[in-house]
Design an enzyme around this catalytic site. Structure first.
Site, PDB file in Angstrom:
ATOM      1  N   HIS A 123       2.017   0.576   8.327  1.00 58.65           N
ATOM      2  CA  HIS A 123       2.014   2.032   8.162  1.00 58.65           C
ATOM      3  C   HIS A 123       0.555   2.503   8.265  1.00 58.65           C
ATOM      4  CE1 HIS A 123       2.268   5.816   5.841  1.00 58.65           C
ATOM      5  NE2 HIS A 123       3.565   5.788   6.049  1.00 58.65           N
ATOM      6  N   ASP A 200       0.740  -3.964   0.642  1.00 60.97           N
ATOM      7  CA  ASP A 200       1.310  -2.619   0.617  1.00 60.97           C
ATOM      8  C   ASP A 200       2.774  -2.777   0.187  1.00 60.97           C
ATOM      9  OD1 ASP A 200       2.691  -0.335   1.263  1.00 60.97           O
ATOM     10  OD2 ASP A 200       1.854  -0.127   3.280  1.00 60.97           O
ATOM     11  N   GLN A 203       7.470  -0.270   0.445  1.00 59.57           N
ATOM     12  CA  GLN A 203       8.878  -0.416   0.842  1.00 59.57           C
ATOM     13  C   GLN A 203       9.576  -1.597   0.180  1.00 59.57           C
ATOM     14  OE1 GLN A 203      10.563   1.805   2.448  1.00 59.57           O
ATOM     15  NE2 GLN A 203       8.944   3.060   3.324  1.00 59.57           N
ATOM     16  N   LYS A 226       9.244   6.570  -4.100  1.00 59.08           N
ATOM     17  CA  LYS A 226      10.228   5.786  -3.331  1.00 59.08           C
ATOM     18  C   LYS A 226      11.113   4.956  -4.267  1.00 59.08           C
ATOM     19  CE  LYS A 226       7.144   5.355   0.659  1.00 59.08           C
ATOM     20  NZ  LYS A 226       7.574   6.326   1.646  1.00 59.08           N
ATOM     21  N   CYS A 366       4.821   7.136  10.894  1.00 54.21           N
ATOM     22  CA  CYS A 366       3.435   6.811  10.507  1.00 54.21           C
ATOM     23  C   CYS A 366       3.092   5.379  10.905  1.00 54.21           C
ATOM     24  CB  CYS A 366       3.200   7.016   9.020  1.00 54.21           C
ATOM     25  SG  CYS A 366       3.526   8.690   8.486  1.00 54.21           S
TER      26      CYS A 366
HETATM   27  N1  7TS Z   1       3.161   2.052   3.291  1.00 51.01           N
HETATM   28  C1  7TS Z   1       4.421   1.999   3.739  1.00 51.01           C
HETATM   29  C2  7TS Z   1       4.981   0.694   4.235  1.00 51.01           C
HETATM   30  C3  7TS Z   1       5.199   3.151   3.732  1.00 51.01           C
HETATM   31  O1  7TS Z   1       6.450   3.093   4.178  1.00 51.01           O
HETATM   32  C4  7TS Z   1       4.639   4.367   3.252  1.00 51.01           C
HETATM   33  C5  7TS Z   1       5.414   5.648   3.288  1.00 51.01           C
HETATM   34  C6  7TS Z   1       3.326   4.352   2.769  1.00 51.01           C
HETATM   35  C7  7TS Z   1       2.625   3.173   2.823  1.00 51.01           C
HETATM   36  C8  7TS Z   1       2.694   5.560   2.205  1.00 51.01           C
HETATM   37  O2  7TS Z   1       3.274   5.950   1.007  1.00 51.01           O
HETATM   38  P1  7TS Z   1       2.834   7.291   0.287  1.00 51.01           P
HETATM   39  O3  7TS Z   1       3.797   7.431  -0.840  1.00 51.01           O
HETATM   40  O4  7TS Z   1       1.426   7.123  -0.156  1.00 51.01           O
HETATM   41  O5  7TS Z   1       2.977   8.391   1.294  1.00 51.01           O
HETATM   42  N2  7TS Z   1       6.385   5.681   4.287  1.00 51.01           N
HETATM   43  C9  7TS Z   1       7.090   6.757   4.693  1.00 51.01           C
HETATM   44  C10 7TS Z   1       8.079   6.638   5.663  1.00 51.01           C
HETATM   45  O6  7TS Z   1       8.397   5.597   6.208  1.00 51.01           O
HETATM   46  N3  7TS Z   1       8.609   7.836   5.876  1.00 51.01           N
HETATM   47  O7  7TS Z   1       8.012   8.726   5.102  1.00 51.01           O
HETATM   48  C11 7TS Z   1       7.050   8.063   4.351  1.00 51.01           C
END
Ligand code: 7TS
Length: 412
Positions: A123, A200, A203, A226, A366
């Site tokens: 990501h 990371d 997910q 999430k 992303c």
């Molecule tokens: N890393 C991964 C693997 C992710 O899927 C996401 C968010 C992030 C980092 C960033 O997370 P945040 O909470 O800091 O924004 N992924 C997604 C997605 O797949 N669709 O919307 C957000």
């Protein structure tokens, strides 16, 4: 095929609505999860009864808020099996956590000629901070390649991680390919070469039992939203010996020990990283989300999702013209299923599915370098969570079939 609502869905008021005259099927959980009543009520309760700033006041509300705030830190430590609650830092989310590692640890440990190793499936939140760190320091950013089914190529892991590697940073689970990466094994390889391992966990944490010690990683970041907590709260966990030597990034209230006109001493970790008033209600909501998930048990969360994916994947695979990215074996997948249908643009597919009440995401997720690697401009993506049923999966399958017919015949 399966019952209408599982008992978990009953806990999520938002799911009980119709969208475009159809019962909502929410399959955009990789973007953000819905919140159970227990989380919504915990936040409301906090504002009704306990709201105060933490660590500052001696009055009863301040003491209650501070206790809640610090108790959740212990709860998080237990949730991810961290050795100490003092290794648990509150952040805005995964993005902030990863940026802090790059800016604080990275900036003080990485030098010109060093290597930072990531993969093609990252990501942007686990890519751009390292790319920018490489630009600032003169380090080289290297990419681990993928097997044709989207899993990390372990021979590439062994090839790219060398004695020059300072940092290896990888997704625990992909937000596009539905794969889980073997971090314990890769951590061992990174450490053999004197590198640190950053994970990371955005997910993975919502969907499986996390044990940071078993994974052998040095840093682990995830987002509350999430895993059924509110937006704007996340966690960065790091090994205390690394956190202790890292400089703070934001200066101001809360994070200081003693301020004089020309010099300041800072609190120790984790507080030295938490400058300013924190998202206290978010922390309370995160605590309630962890309680909710732990009551069910993370193994049961994973089991429920796996049962749905195992029922749905073969049906999706039978739809002519549907390309599914990532492993084709349901045993090797999480609840994230990215796909393309015929030559349709994924945004058209997502819009057509929304007309059927089925919420999915379309776009590059992303992960633009991954899209380029897969040689597609974008994908559609359905992502499942605990409250989704086999019937929800069936609704997805039917909506995709209806979309295919619509674009073939012009009628739905
Ligand atoms: N890393 C991964 C693997 C992710 O899927 C996401 C968010 C992030 C980092 C960033 O997370 P945040 O909470 O800091 O924004 N992924 C997604 C997605 O797949 N669709 O919307 C957000």
């Amino acid at each position: 095929m399966g019952k209408k609502m599982n008992s978990y869905a009953e806990d999520f008021p938002i799911l009980k609505q119709k969208v475009n005259d159809e019962q909502l099927v929410y399959l955009d959980n990789a973007a953000t999860a819905q919140k159970p009543r227990a989380v919504i009520e915990a936040i409301t309760d906090y504002y009704y009864h306990d709201n105060a700033n933490v660590h500052r006041g001696v009055h009863t509300l301040a003491e209650r808020a501070t206790k809640d705030f610090e108790d959740v830190r212990s709860k998080v430590a237990h949730f991810i099996n961290a050795p100490s609650k003092d290794e648990v830092i509150y952040t805005k989310g995964t993005t902030e956590g990863l940026n802090w590692v790059a800016a604080s640890y990275g900036q003080t440990h990485v030098k010109a000629g060093d290597e930072i190793v990531i993969s093609y499936m990252e990501h942007h939140s686990n890519l751009v901070p390292w790319q920018q760190l490489a630009h600032r320091t003169g380090a080289k950013l290297k990419y681990i390649s993928l097997q044709p089914d989207g899993q990390l190529d372990m021979s590439s892991v062994r090839q790219e991680i060398t004695d020059k590697t300072a940092i290896v940073a990888l997704a625990h689970a992909s937000n596009v390919l539905g794969v889980v990466n073997p971090l314990a094994e890769i951590s061992r390889i990174a450490h053999e070469h004197g590198a640190i391992m950053v994970a990371d966990g955005a997910q993975s944490t919502p969907h499986m039992k996390i044990d940071v010690q078993e994974l052998g990683v040095d840093f682990f970041a995830f987002s509350g939203h999430k895993l059924m907590a509110p937006t704007g709260i996340g966690i960065l966990w790091g090994k205390s010996e690394l956190l202790d030597e890292m400089p703070p990034l934001e200066f101001g209230g809360e994070m200081i020990d003693w301020v004089q006109l020309q010099e300041t001493t800072f609190k120790k970790a984790p507080w030295k990283f938490e400058g300013g008033t924190q998202n206290i209600a978010g922390v309370v909501g995160l605590g309630a989300a962890i309680d909710y998930l732990e009551k069910i048990g993370m193994d049961n969360v994973q089991k429920q999702e796996r049962a749905v994916v195992q029922a749905v994947l073969p049906e999706l695979q039978q739809i002519e013209g549907l390309t599914i990215y990532g492993p084709q074996d349901a045993q090797k997948r999480t609840g994230v299923i990215s796909f393309n249908l015929d030559n349709l643009h994924p945004h058209d597919v997502a819009t057509a599915l929304d007309m059927e009440g089925v919420a999915i995401r379309a776009g590059h997720h992303c992960a633009q370098p991954l899209m380029e690697y897969l040689n597609v401009p974008a994908t559609a993506r359905a992502s499942f969570y605990l409250y989704n049923t086999i019937e929800d999966g069936q609704r997805l399958v039917e909506a995709i079939k209806a979309t295919k017919e619509f674009f073939k015949n012009g009628t739905i």
